[in-house]
Design a protein around this motif. Structure first.
Motif, PDB file in Angstrom:
ATOM      1  N   TYR A 196      14.408   0.250  50.018  1.00 59.24           N
ATOM      2  CA  TYR A 196      14.865   0.095  51.618  1.00 59.24           C
ATOM      3  C   TYR A 196      15.557   1.470  51.676  1.00 59.24           C
ATOM      4  O   TYR A 196      16.026   2.245  50.837  1.00 59.24           O
ATOM      5  CB  TYR A 196      15.658  -0.907  51.941  1.00 59.24           C
ATOM      6  N   SER A 350      17.945   1.220  46.946  1.00 59.89           N
ATOM      7  CA  SER A 350      18.280   1.794  48.237  1.00 59.89           C
ATOM      8  C   SER A 350      17.962   3.358  48.053  1.00 59.89           C
ATOM      9  O   SER A 350      18.323   3.937  47.102  1.00 59.89           O
ATOM     10  CB  SER A 350      19.554   1.698  48.501  1.00 59.89           C
ATOM     11  N   LEU A 351      17.518   3.933  49.069  1.00 57.72           N
ATOM     12  CA  LEU A 351      17.240   5.379  49.076  1.00 57.72           C
ATOM     13  C   LEU A 351      18.310   6.214  50.150  1.00 57.72           C
ATOM     14  O   LEU A 351      18.650   7.177  50.032  1.00 57.72           O
ATOM     15  CB  LEU A 351      15.884   5.734  49.627  1.00 57.72           C
ATOM     16  N   SER A 352      19.190   5.066  50.894  1.00 54.60           N
ATOM     17  CA  SER A 352      20.149   5.754  51.568  1.00 54.60           C
ATOM     18  C   SER A 352      21.490   5.380  50.810  1.00 54.60           C
ATOM     19  O   SER A 352      21.716   4.303  50.350  1.00 54.60           O
ATOM     20  CB  SER A 352      20.043   4.862  52.879  1.00 54.60           C
TER      21      SER A 352
ATOM     22  N   HIS B  87      25.245   8.516  45.177  1.00 51.98           N
ATOM     23  CA  HIS B  87      25.141   7.015  45.198  1.00 51.98           C
ATOM     24  C   HIS B  87      24.099   6.301  46.150  1.00 51.98           C
ATOM     25  O   HIS B  87      24.580   5.452  46.984  1.00 51.98           O
ATOM     26  CB  HIS B  87      26.743   6.362  45.479  1.00 51.98           C
ATOM     27  N   CYS B  88      22.857   6.740  46.089  1.00 50.58           N
ATOM     28  CA  CYS B  88      21.805   6.303  46.847  1.00 50.58           C
ATOM     29  C   CYS B  88      21.565   4.842  46.207  1.00 50.58           C
ATOM     30  O   CYS B  88      21.385   3.874  46.580  1.00 50.58           O
ATOM     31  CB  CYS B  88      20.759   7.373  47.338  1.00 50.58           C
ATOM     32  N   GLY B  89      20.782   4.954  44.792  1.00 54.09           N
ATOM     33  CA  GLY B  89      20.412   3.738  44.123  1.00 54.09           C
ATOM     34  C   GLY B  89      19.175   4.085  43.613  1.00 54.09           C
ATOM     35  O   GLY B  89      18.405   2.952  43.050  1.00 54.09           O
ATOM     36  N   ALA B  90      18.409   4.880  43.880  1.00 60.82           N
ATOM     37  CA  ALA B  90      16.905   5.207  43.361  1.00 60.82           C
ATOM     38  C   ALA B  90      16.790   5.002  41.856  1.00 60.82           C
ATOM     39  O   ALA B  90      15.800   4.610  41.449  1.00 60.82           O
ATOM     40  CB  ALA B  90      16.497   6.534  43.821  1.00 60.82           C
ATOM     41  N   LYS B 102      24.135  -1.229  40.803  1.00 56.67           N
ATOM     42  CA  LYS B 102      24.907  -0.875  42.199  1.00 56.67           C
ATOM     43  C   LYS B 102      25.916  -2.134  42.268  1.00 56.67           C
ATOM     44  O   LYS B 102      25.475  -3.459  42.349  1.00 56.67           O
ATOM     45  CB  LYS B 102      23.609  -0.885  43.361  1.00 56.67           C
ATOM     46  N   PRO B 127      16.879  11.453  43.095  1.00 56.91           N
ATOM     47  CA  PRO B 127      16.492  12.645  44.068  1.00 56.91           C
ATOM     48  C   PRO B 127      17.186  14.030  43.979  1.00 56.91           C
ATOM     49  O   PRO B 127      16.704  15.127  43.970  1.00 56.91           O
ATOM     50  CB  PRO B 127      16.733  11.803  45.427  1.00 56.91           C
TER      51      PRO B 127
END
Lengths: 404, 135
Positions: A196, A350-352, B87-90, B102, B127
């Motif tokens: 998301y 999450s990508l955000s 700190h996005c989480g990809a 996370k 990313p």
């Protein structure tokens, strides 16, 4: 009872404005109720930080000697658009270097693209400009190879046609026999992940779901500087299905934004590489919402559990415009780390960046409290749910067999 | 007590032997299997964390070598460039050992180097490219 922009700005100038973040507003309303909260609070700040592919920058590097009308240009090997006058360029976030292997060896890494050029410029790094022109009587020069630095450019402004999506899909992989590589990251096979991309309760347009205060001319936090909303974003789609609280259940409103790169910071404008997908730009953006009345107090108290997003299969349905969402899920569930789909526990991705969104809302709050940032009343509001405006897919009228 | 992370390569003829079991029993070691798989060429690969007295760990590894197992220290490290991570989480989804995870409270991405087996899957998935391989 209702407040005006002028009254709120007067309070900001006097250092008396009560400013809270969208996270804090949830507690304020829970403690004091909507009516008191609307009276007490003047401004609620929001924030979001995520890859926003429809971004780019206009650059003017000044005339050469002799003068040159740039036709083709490359910045650090990445093509920039030169179809504008003589020495204006537009560099898009997702363009990659001409020698990039792309997806020839899948998944491609897309290590350097337009987003990285933009971040390099903002970081103060020299960027190499190679340009070609065809030569005219008034612009005779045909070739240029020089270093550029942001500080020497006449103008450099980020100009993003579509940022700040109001809500977004949750991507899953139902059908592929392998992981798939998307703009929402790696989506694992066999319902192995749910990806998301929204800040949820902190996200700007989720706190003003009908665009009652965010419109053309709204001053915002953009990339660490003050920027502006200059238009509705491309693909702005205000008439999608909404929950009872008015919040869209999927991608809806978008914003076109602009801001001076010379005032931005590389922490908030970050070139990114999406494995197997392409290059892009992560943008930090925050918007202050004036609490003009109880309605705005109610909107800005929205919580993650009250915001839902559609779960969409990206292994077939999304690509082929087929199927229906597999269901809806709240951001509270998404942020818990896993959700249940078809009886299976699926880890969320999450990508955000919520931590960065929180930081942006806090910075904007400090700017306003310090009197450094006043609110602007939009000169025109954006098309809203009552506009009848929808986002349409292309209805093809094939011009040849090759396009099929 | 020492802790050491090693990569063990088992030739095909040793795959069905209880090597690790004997190593830890005879030399009183604690072990933690960080990664294990058998390649298409029928070789076994195991990334193992070993803890025990220094002399016992050394003896156990020497014994394993004598059995025909190739033993290499885990030299590569994956490190996170903290100023680059957003700190996005990809990365969380591709990490096989949950060394990247996370925090549901803060939504910060936590990197636990002790659990990292340097498989490097996170490196191209990040990313902004915050995960780096260090030798």
């Amino acid at each position: 009872m209702a407040k005006t922009y002028a009254e709120i700005n007067e309070k900001i100038r006097k250092g008396q404005a009560v400013v809270v973040t969208a996270e804090e507003m949830i507690d304020v309303v829970a403690d004091a109720g909507i009516r008191k909260a609307a009276k007490q609070v003047d401004v609620v700040t929001t924030g979001t930080f995520a890859p926003m592919c429809s971004s780019g920058a206009f650059l003017n590097f000044g005339h050469t000697d002799p003068r040159m009308k740039v036709q083709h240009a490359w910045l650090n090997g990445v093509p920039a658009y030169g179809g504008l006058a003589a020495v204006d360029l537009y560099i898009g976030a997702t363009v990659v270097a001409e020698d990039d292997p792309l997806n020839t060896e899948h998944p491609g890494e897309f290590r350097y693209g337009g987003g990285h050029v933009i971040q390099d410029l903002i970081a103060g790094n020299d960027v190499r400009l190679v340009a070609e022109g065809y030569g005219t009587d008034c612009y005779p020069r045909k070739r240029l190879d020089t270093w550029l630095n942001l500080k020497d450019l006449n103008q450099a402004f980020l100009c993003d046609p579509r940022n700040c999506y109001q809500n977004y899909n949750v991507a899953v992989n139902l059908h592929a026999e392998r992981d798939i590589y998307t703009y929402l990251g790696v989506v694992k096979k066999d319902l192995g992940s749910a990806n998301y991309c929204s800040a949820g309760q902190l996200s700007p347009l989720l706190n003003d779901p009908y665009y009652k205060t965010i419109g053309i001319g709204t001053r915002i936090f953009l990339g660490g500087a003050q920027g502006y909303v200059f238009w509705e974003g491309t693909q702005h789609d205000p008439t999608v299905a909404r929950s009872e609280n008015g919040v869209p259940k999927g991608g809806a409103g978008t914003l076109a934004v602009v801001g001076d790169m010379k005032a931005m910071e590389p922490k908030w404008i970050v070139g990114v590489s999406m494995l197997g997908y392409g290059a892009s730009l992560a943008v930090g953006l925050g918007i202050p919402i004036p609490i003009l009345n109880e309605e705005m107090a109610r909107y800005t108290a929205v919580k993650d559990e009250d915001i839902v997003a559609a779960i969409v299969d990206y292994s077939r349905d999304y690509s082929h415009n087929e199927g229906r969402p597999l269901g809806h899920v709240s951001y509270k569930e998404l942020k818990s780390g896993s959700i249940t789909i078809k009886g299976k526990q699926v880890p969320t991705v999450s990508l955000s960046s919520y931590p960065r969104a929180r930081e942006i809302a806090a910075i904007l709050k400090e700017w306003i409290k310090a009197g450094d940032f006043e609110l602007t009343e939009p000169v025109q509001l954006l098309p809203s749910a009552d506009s009848g405006q929808t986002f349409k897919n292309l209805k093809e009228r094939p011009a040849s067999q090759e396009g099929r | 007590m020492v802790e050491r992370r090693v990569v063990l390569h088992f030739p095909e003829n040793l795959i069905d032997q209880p090597i690790v079991s004997r190593m830890v029993r005879e030399f009183s070691l604690e072990f933690n299997i960080l990664r294990a798989n058998i390649t298409p060429q029928q070789e076994g690969l195991m990334v193992l964390g070993l803890a025990g007295k220094r002399v016992d760990v050394d003896k156990a590894l020497r014994w394993a070598r004598q059995q025909g197992v190739s033993v290499q220290p885990l030299e590569k490290n994956v490190v996170r460039n903290e100023s680059v991570c957003t700190h996005c989480g990809a990365c969380v989804v591709v990490c096989p050992t949950a060394a990247l995870w996370k925090d549901p409270e803060t939504q910060d991405v936590i990197f636990d180097p002790d659990k990292c087996i340097a498989c490097e899957l996170c490196v191209p998935v990040c990313p902004p490219r915050a995960m780096e391989v260090a030798f």
